[in-house]
Design a protein around this motif. Structure first.
Motif: not given
Length: 158
Positions: A79-86, A134-145
């Motif tokens: 499991v991972e949590a952090g920030f991504t800049s697009h 296999a994995g899944v990533q969620v980014e609430p509020g992002a253009s691609v959530p």
């Protein structure tokens, strides 16, 4: 579909529990989004295709649990949590039933991300690991959530 390159470092609290961090980046050119609804500069909404270049960089903290089977092969949960800049650049919109493109302004966003992956890890040569899953990533509020990943990893234990 895009490739992501990441660099991860773990510290083994035990042979099963690990904590660490990850830096990741990706670059995609000529991404095609079909049937997109685009808010135009004049306030109207236009439907059609969207083409863009995408760049991202992310940093996160992670926790890693390796089910100790006593064998070289073992399942792993991460499991991972952090920030991504697009950054979305060279954005062009092609409205439905027209033969021209409308250039749009570049867009940047930084969002929180949370990810989880299930992997199978193989340890060999006392120092090397290989893992896939296999994995899944969620980014609430992002253009691609959300996104799905198929990680392939090689690492060294020191």
């Amino acid at each position: 579909v895009t490739g992501t390159l990441d660099l991860s470092a773990y510290y083994g609290l035990t042979n099963t529990w690990h904590v660490g961090g990850r830096i990741r980046g990706s670059i995609s050119s000529d991404v095609h989004l079909a049937d997109a609804r685009v808010n135009m500069p004049d306030g109207s909404v236009s439907s059609g295709d969207l083409y863009l270049d995408h760049r991202s960089v992310g940093i996160g903290a992670l926790a890693f649990y390796r089910f100790d089977t006593g064998l070289h092969l073992a399942p792993v949960l991460e499991v991972e949590a952090g920030f991504t800049s697009h950054q979305y650049r060279r954005i062009e919109h092609v409205p439905v039933d027209v033969a021209f493109t409308i250039p749009l302004s570049d867009v940047s966003e930084t969002v929180f991300h949370a990810a989880a992956a299930v992997l199978v890890e193989y340890r060999f040569g006392n120092r090397w690991i290989a893992a896939a899953g296999a994995g899944v990533q969620v980014e609430p509020g992002a253009s691609v959530p959300w996104s799905v990943s198929l990680p392939l990893r090689v690492g060294v234990i020191w």
